[in-house]
Design a protein around this motif. Structure first.
Motif, PDB file in Angstrom:
ATOM      1  N   TYR A 138      39.167   6.489  12.046  1.00 59.30           N
ATOM      2  CA  TYR A 138      39.123   7.312  13.256  1.00 59.30           C
ATOM      3  C   TYR A 138      38.878   6.477  14.505  1.00 59.30           C
ATOM      4  O   TYR A 138      39.312   6.840  15.611  1.00 59.30           O
ATOM      5  N   ARG A 139      38.212   5.337  14.372  1.00 61.14           N
ATOM      6  CA  ARG A 139      37.945   4.489  15.537  1.00 61.14           C
ATOM      7  C   ARG A 139      39.235   3.899  16.101  1.00 61.14           C
ATOM      8  O   ARG A 139      39.353   3.670  17.304  1.00 61.14           O
ATOM      9  N   ASN A 140      40.216   3.686  15.235  1.00 59.99           N
ATOM     10  CA  ASN A 140      41.512   3.217  15.708  1.00 59.99           C
ATOM     11  C   ASN A 140      42.247   4.315  16.475  1.00 59.99           C
ATOM     12  O   ASN A 140      42.948   4.043  17.453  1.00 59.99           O
ATOM     13  N   LEU A 141      42.073   5.554  16.027  1.00 58.28           N
ATOM     14  CA  LEU A 141      42.656   6.677  16.768  1.00 58.28           C
ATOM     15  C   LEU A 141      41.998   6.815  18.136  1.00 58.28           C
ATOM     16  O   LEU A 141      42.665   7.085  19.136  1.00 58.28           O
ATOM     17  N   GLN A 142      40.686   6.645  18.174  1.00 52.98           N
ATOM     18  CA  GLN A 142      39.973   6.705  19.451  1.00 52.98           C
ATOM     19  C   GLN A 142      40.505   5.645  20.422  1.00 52.98           C
ATOM     20  O   GLN A 142      40.707   5.913  21.606  1.00 52.98           O
ATOM     21  N   LEU A 143      40.727   4.455  19.903  1.00 54.36           N
ATOM     22  CA  LEU A 143      41.239   3.364  20.731  1.00 54.36           C
ATOM     23  C   LEU A 143      42.574   3.738  21.359  1.00 54.36           C
ATOM     24  O   LEU A 143      42.776   3.595  22.574  1.00 54.36           O
ATOM     25  N   ILE A 144      43.483   4.269  20.536  1.00 57.74           N
ATOM     26  CA  ILE A 144      44.835   4.580  21.003  1.00 57.74           C
ATOM     27  C   ILE A 144      44.869   5.807  21.907  1.00 57.74           C
ATOM     28  O   ILE A 144      45.470   5.785  22.985  1.00 57.74           O
ATOM     29  N   LYS A 145      44.212   6.881  21.479  1.00 55.58           N
ATOM     30  CA  LYS A 145      44.371   8.161  22.171  1.00 55.58           C
ATOM     31  C   LYS A 145      43.339   8.401  23.275  1.00 55.58           C
ATOM     32  O   LYS A 145      43.643   9.028  24.284  1.00 55.58           O
ATOM     33  N   GLU A 146      42.102   7.930  23.086  1.00 55.78           N
ATOM     34  CA  GLU A 146      41.056   8.208  24.067  1.00 55.78           C
ATOM     35  C   GLU A 146      40.887   7.081  25.083  1.00 55.78           C
ATOM     36  O   GLU A 146      40.667   7.336  26.265  1.00 55.78           O
ATOM     37  N   GLN A 147      40.989   5.828  24.602  1.00 61.11           N
ATOM     38  CA  GLN A 147      40.802   4.701  25.518  1.00 61.11           C
ATOM     39  C   GLN A 147      42.114   4.286  26.187  1.00 61.11           C
ATOM     40  O   GLN A 147      42.196   4.177  27.403  1.00 61.11           O
ATOM     41  N   LYS A 148      43.160   4.087  25.385  1.00 63.22           N
ATOM     42  CA  LYS A 148      44.448   3.645  25.925  1.00 63.22           C
ATOM     43  C   LYS A 148      45.294   4.809  26.431  1.00 63.22           C
ATOM     44  O   LYS A 148      46.241   4.598  27.187  1.00 63.22           O
ATOM     45  N   ARG A 149      44.988   6.029  25.983  1.00 61.84           N
ATOM     46  CA  ARG A 149      45.802   7.210  26.303  1.00 61.84           C
ATOM     47  C   ARG A 149      47.281   6.935  26.003  1.00 61.84           C
ATOM     48  O   ARG A 149      48.174   7.178  26.812  1.00 61.84           O
ATOM     49  N   ASP A 150      47.532   6.417  24.802  1.00 58.65           N
ATOM     50  CA  ASP A 150      48.863   5.970  24.396  1.00 58.65           C
ATOM     51  C   ASP A 150      49.459   6.902  23.359  1.00 58.65           C
ATOM     52  O   ASP A 150      48.795   7.818  22.854  1.00 58.65           O
ATOM     53  N   ARG A 151      50.728   6.681  23.008  1.00 57.40           N
ATOM     54  CA  ARG A 151      51.385   7.464  21.973  1.00 57.40           C
ATOM     55  C   ARG A 151      50.983   6.936  20.603  1.00 57.40           C
ATOM     56  O   ARG A 151      50.654   5.753  20.424  1.00 57.40           O
ATOM     57  N   ILE A 152      51.059   7.811  19.602  1.00 56.74           N
ATOM     58  CA  ILE A 152      50.582   7.455  18.269  1.00 56.74           C
ATOM     59  C   ILE A 152      51.412   6.334  17.643  1.00 56.74           C
ATOM     60  O   ILE A 152      50.924   5.574  16.806  1.00 56.74           O
ATOM     61  N   LYS A 153      52.657   6.176  18.072  1.00 58.56           N
ATOM     62  CA  LYS A 153      53.514   5.142  17.473  1.00 58.56           C
ATOM     63  C   LYS A 153      52.997   3.732  17.767  1.00 58.56           C
ATOM     64  O   LYS A 153      53.346   2.783  17.052  1.00 58.56           O
ATOM     65  N   THR A 154      52.156   3.579  18.815  1.00 58.09           N
ATOM     66  CA  THR A 154      51.618   2.249  19.114  1.00 58.09           C
ATOM     67  C   THR A 154      50.609   1.788  18.063  1.00 58.09           C
ATOM     68  O   THR A 154      50.182   0.634  18.094  1.00 58.09           O
ATOM     69  N   TYR A 155      50.260   2.683  17.129  1.00 53.04           N
ATOM     70  CA  TYR A 155      49.411   2.293  15.986  1.00 53.04           C
ATOM     71  C   TYR A 155      49.994   1.075  15.285  1.00 53.04           C
ATOM     72  O   TYR A 155      49.259   0.204  14.799  1.00 53.04           O
ATOM     73  N   LEU A 156      51.321   0.993  15.243  1.00 50.32           N
ATOM     74  CA  LEU A 156      51.998  -0.099  14.547  1.00 50.32           C
ATOM     75  C   LEU A 156      51.853  -1.430  15.277  1.00 50.32           C
ATOM     76  O   LEU A 156      52.090  -2.491  14.684  1.00 50.32           O
ATOM     77  N   ASN A 157      51.469  -1.408  16.541  1.00 46.64           N
ATOM     78  CA  ASN A 157      51.368  -2.638  17.332  1.00 46.64           C
ATOM     79  C   ASN A 157      50.079  -3.404  17.072  1.00 46.64           C
ATOM     80  O   ASN A 157      49.936  -4.534  17.531  1.00 46.64           O
ATOM     81  N   TYR A 158      49.137  -2.779  16.371  1.00 51.59           N
ATOM     82  CA  TYR A 158      47.851  -3.414  16.114  1.00 51.59           C
ATOM     83  C   TYR A 158      47.799  -3.988  14.697  1.00 51.59           C
ATOM     84  O   TYR A 158      48.567  -3.573  13.812  1.00 51.59           O
ATOM     85  N   ASP A 159      46.870  -4.910  14.475  1.00 50.15           N
ATOM     86  CA  ASP A 159      46.731  -5.520  13.145  1.00 50.15           C
ATOM     87  C   ASP A 159      46.442  -4.474  12.082  1.00 50.15           C
ATOM     88  O   ASP A 159      46.938  -4.567  10.954  1.00 50.15           O
ATOM     89  N   PHE A 160      45.650  -3.448  12.437  1.00 51.90           N
ATOM     90  CA  PHE A 160      45.311  -2.425  11.439  1.00 51.90           C
ATOM     91  C   PHE A 160      46.514  -1.560  11.067  1.00 51.90           C
ATOM     92  O   PHE A 160      46.475  -0.831  10.092  1.00 51.90           O
ATOM     93  N   GLY A 161      47.594  -1.633  11.848  1.00 47.60           N
ATOM     94  CA  GLY A 161      48.758  -0.798  11.565  1.00 47.60           C
ATOM     95  C   GLY A 161      49.939  -1.526  10.957  1.00 47.60           C
ATOM     96  O   GLY A 161      51.042  -0.964  10.859  1.00 47.60           O
TER      97      GLY A 161
END
Length: 456
Positions: free
Chosen positions: A282-305
């Motif tokens: 969930y912390r990775n979701l927080q990073l993308i959606k709450e901090q970066k305000r980005d689209r979910i597809k950017t999950y793939l751009n991180y090491d965890f994705g």
């Protein structure tokens, strides 16, 4: 599990629904919500003649007050825009109106009446003294600057402030209305009224907000489903979970499901979904959606994705094999076909984190296949319950710890489940939590309306 027939056969309710449909033929979402409740209430109406005698149902389906107004605002280039604002104050039999303010292009009177009608029963189920209401605007915060959103919110509140108050109507956030928007609205309300009251919930912590409010709907969903599954010798432990959405509800449902021992493998946004067989933190979701305000597809751009997959479109998320499905995005996102696929893939429980995310056809599939179904008005009531706890803290000028609020939330969700289960059993539909939630929520409001008499 004994299930009620998915048809409206009671003559009194048929007549009320027929008149309502004739009066509001264009309000499809509202009519769908009314039909779902009416089907559940048939045994109650047949057992309690005072309901028809006092026209409880006719009074229940008409809002006590509907407010519509224009909202003019200026963008950063100096151009003036005009949106439409609404507040539907549906029922105050057990307390002040309570319900969110939705900012989204899809907002119209039908959707807000559907949500406000649902809110009556959801708020009743919390056991707290709050009535049902809903509001918002067809304004879209996406792509707007902070200053544009501030100007819209201030204009919106310049009209709405006349109709709300801590003992009259206490709005909250909803889709498109987060802490930023609530802050701008509350600041304008305070300036106009020259008073600091708990008239809006979802406030920032320094301004009287409640700890655990952000997490409440997602946590509450999992607390409800955990208690529900316990009665059937099930739990989150060791289970695979699919969650639609990636807003507050989805993020914190992901956190709590994981803490309860499950592995969440998929989440989505309005463009598509990600599947990560290793599990989603969930912390990775927080990073993308709450901090970066980005689209979910950017999950793939991180090491965890790196091992995850992204798919365009949202419906396909329900083809992923899972033990538990938690739809937390929007209404009618699971249709009969998707429900059939979930069942075929071994899904044993569905808990609704969004408002009515399952179509009537999907619900029929769940029940026919003995899937544990946690309906929205019960399963996602944790958000409004914690909003009411924020009201309590504001009224008493107190601030409870996160642990205190979380414990109260857990207790409320457990109580909601058992009250719903007991109501279903009382009328001969043991195990049907959808029917039980509708009945338990209705009877409390009905008894209050009978006690108050009829206003001429």
């Amino acid at each position: 599990m004994a299930s009620i027939k998915n048809e409206l056969s009671n003559k009194y309710l048929q007549g009320v629904y027929r008149d309502l449909k004739k009066r509001y033929p264009e309000q499809k979402e509202f009519l769908e919500a009314v039909m779902e409740v009416f089907i559940s209430l048939q045994p109650v109406v047949e057992a309690r003649p005072e309901i028809q005698k006092n026209a409880i149902i006719e009074r229940l389906v008409e809002p006590e007050r509907t407010i519509m107004f224009r909202v003019p605002w200026m963008d950063d280039k100096g151009k003036v825009h005009v949106n439409r604002g609404y507040r539907v104050q549906f029922n105050s039999a057990i307390g002040p109106y309570k319900g969110g303010l939705r900012l989204h292009p899809s907002v119209n009177l039908s959707i807000l009446k559907f949500l406000g009608f649902e809110q009556i029963f959801k708020n009743s189920l919390t056991t707290l003294p709050i009535g049902g209401g809903k509001g918002g605007s067809d304004f879209d915060p996406k792509g707007k600057s902070d200053n544009e959103i501030m100007r819209f919110c201030q204009s919106f509140m310049t009209e709405l402030y006349r109709h709300i108050g801590p003992d009259t109507d206490v709005p909250a956030g909803d889709i498109g209305t987060g802490g930023r928007e609530i802050g701008y609205m509350y600041g304008q309300y305070k300036r106009l009224r020259n008073e600091f009251t708990g008239v809006l919930t979802g406030k920032a912590i320094p301004a009287g907000g409640s700890l655990a409010r952000t997490e409440a709907t997602g946590f509450g969903l999992c607390y409800f489903m955990q208690e529900y599954m316990k009665d059937y010798k099930m739990s989150f432990k060791g289970k695979t979970v699919v969650i639609s959405g990636s807003g507050n509800v989805a993020i914190y449902a992901c956190q709590k499901a994981t803490e309860l021992g499950a592995k969440v493998v998929a989440v989505s946004d309005s463009n598509g979904y990600i599947y990560d067989p290793a599990g989603i933190d969930y912390r990775n979701l927080q990073l993308i959606k709450e901090q970066k305000r980005d689209r979910i597809k950017t999950y793939l751009n991180y090491d965890f994705g790196k091992k995850a997959q992204y798919f365009e479109g949202c419906k396909g998320i329900w083809t992923i094999k899972c033990d538990i499905a938690l739809p937390c995005a929007t209404q009618n996102e699971i249709d009969g076909e998707s429900a059939e696929i979930l069942v075929k893939n071994g899904c044993k429980a569905v808990g609704e984190g969004a408002n009515m995310p399952s179509t009537p056809e999907a619900i029929a599939v769940y029940k026919a296949n003995k899937v544990l179904f946690g309906p929205a008005k019960a399963a996602n009531a944790g958000g409004v319950a914690t909003s009411a706890l924020e009201m309590c803290q504001n009224s008493a000028r107190l601030s409870w710890t996160f642990e205190e609020v979380d414990k109260k939330l857990n207790d409320i969700m457990v109580t909601i489940y058992h009250n719903s289960a007991n109501a279903a059993k009382k009328y001969g539909f043991e195990g049907d939590i959808q029917v039980g939630a509708n009945i338990a929520g209705f009877e409390k409001v009905c008894d209050a309306m009978l006690w108050e008499g009829i206003s001429y």
